[in-house]
Design a protein around this motif. Structure first.
Motif, short mmCIF file in Angstrom:
data_model
loop_
_atom_site.label_atom_id
_atom_site.label_comp_id
_atom_site.label_asym_id
_atom_site.label_seq_id
_atom_site.Cartn_x
_atom_site.Cartn_y
_atom_site.Cartn_z
N ASN A 54 39.01 34.77 31.97
CA ASN A 54 39.22 36.04 31.27
C ASN A 54 38.75 37.19 32.14
O ASN A 54 37.85 37.03 32.96
CB ASN A 54 38.39 36.09 29.98
CG ASN A 54 38.83 35.06 28.98
OD1 ASN A 54 39.83 35.24 28.32
ND2 ASN A 54 38.09 33.96 28.90
N SER A 55 39.35 38.33 31.91
CA SER A 55 38.86 39.58 32.47
C SER A 55 39.10 40.65 31.41
O SER A 55 40.20 40.74 30.86
CB SER A 55 39.56 39.95 33.77
OG SER A 55 38.97 41.11 34.32
N MET A 73 37.36 50.56 33.17
CA MET A 73 36.26 49.83 33.77
C MET A 73 36.42 48.33 33.58
O MET A 73 36.65 47.85 32.48
CB MET A 73 34.94 50.26 33.13
CG MET A 73 33.74 49.55 33.71
SD MET A 73 32.25 49.80 32.75
CE MET A 73 32.52 48.68 31.39
N VAL A 74 36.28 47.57 34.68
CA VAL A 74 36.28 46.12 34.60
C VAL A 74 34.89 45.72 34.11
O VAL A 74 33.89 45.96 34.77
CB VAL A 74 36.59 45.46 35.96
CG1 VAL A 74 36.54 43.95 35.84
CG2 VAL A 74 37.95 45.91 36.46
N ALA A 75 34.83 45.14 32.92
CA ALA A 75 33.57 44.78 32.27
C ALA A 75 33.12 43.39 32.70
O ALA A 75 33.91 42.63 33.27
CB ALA A 75 33.75 44.83 30.75
N PRO A 76 31.86 43.03 32.42
CA PRO A 76 31.44 41.64 32.69
C PRO A 76 32.37 40.67 31.96
O PRO A 76 32.78 40.92 30.82
CB PRO A 76 30.03 41.58 32.12
CG PRO A 76 29.57 42.99 32.07
CD PRO A 76 30.79 43.83 31.84
N ALA A 77 32.69 39.57 32.60
CA ALA A 77 33.68 38.65 32.04
C ALA A 77 33.13 37.77 30.92
O ALA A 77 33.88 37.23 30.13
CB ALA A 77 34.23 37.75 33.14
N VAL A 78 31.82 37.61 30.84
CA VAL A 78 31.23 36.73 29.83
C VAL A 78 30.53 37.55 28.76
O VAL A 78 30.15 38.70 28.97
CB VAL A 78 30.24 35.73 30.47
CG1 VAL A 78 30.96 34.77 31.38
CG2 VAL A 78 29.14 36.45 31.22
#
Length: 178
Positions: A54-55, A73-78
């Protein structure tokens, strides 16, 4: 994802035209996030999908009245889950605080194999399971050789145990060592 051309189109009825200006063009082809190039942005998304399955990209910094994002913004994936009323919720692993986001603020890229909640399953998951099984088998084998396949301890008492006490003791031992 890295080689895919990202183009912005504006649809009018059945017609569409390529857009080379405006917010959507800027957020996809020029500068999707503060100090990130479009290729770096796509790379971050692709890496997260390849590792985690996931992203999540969060649209941030809405303009005054237009509800137009200023940044993707690319957020933390977990740490993500689906909350009530079609929201995405990120839980901070450090303190457990939960941050809900309305669905329209989220772009969710996922691996093709998805779980029951609509989240992608990491393509590395089968490897994780294989390595965990291999580790457990090695530990079991080493423990058996270390102990010489003998019992590690014996329980002894001078008292006579009732059937109920013996059964309870057996159940406890099986729960711990069985």
């Amino acid at each position: 994802l890295m080689r895919m051309p990202i183009k912005s189109y504006q649809r009018t009825g059945e017609d569409k035209r390529l857009v080379k200006e405006g917010t959507l063009y800027r957020l996809t082809e020029q500068q999707p996030a503060f100090r990130w190039t479009p290729s770096r942005h796509r790379e971050a998304i692709a890496k997260q999908v390849a590792i985690y399955g996931n992203s999540i990209v969060v649209k941030l910094g809405m303009d005054d009245e237009s509800d137009t994002p200023v940044e993707r913004m690319v957020a933390p994936a977990v740490g993500w889950s689906v909350g009530a009323a079609d929201t995405y919720v990120w839980t901070n692993p450090k303190n457990g605080e939960r941050y809900p986001f309305e669905r329209w603020r989220i772009e969710h890229y996922r691996f093709w194999d998805v779980d029951e909640n609509g989240f992608g399953i990491s393509p590395l998951e089968p490897l994780r399971v294989t390595l965990a099984n291999d580790d457990a088998a090695r530990r079991l084998g080493l423990a058996a050789f270390k102990n010489g396949a003998k019992l590690g301890s014996v329980l002894k008492t001078d008292q006579t145990l009732s059937k109920e006490t013996a059964q309870a003791l057996k159940g406890e031992l099986m729960a711990i060592y069985g």
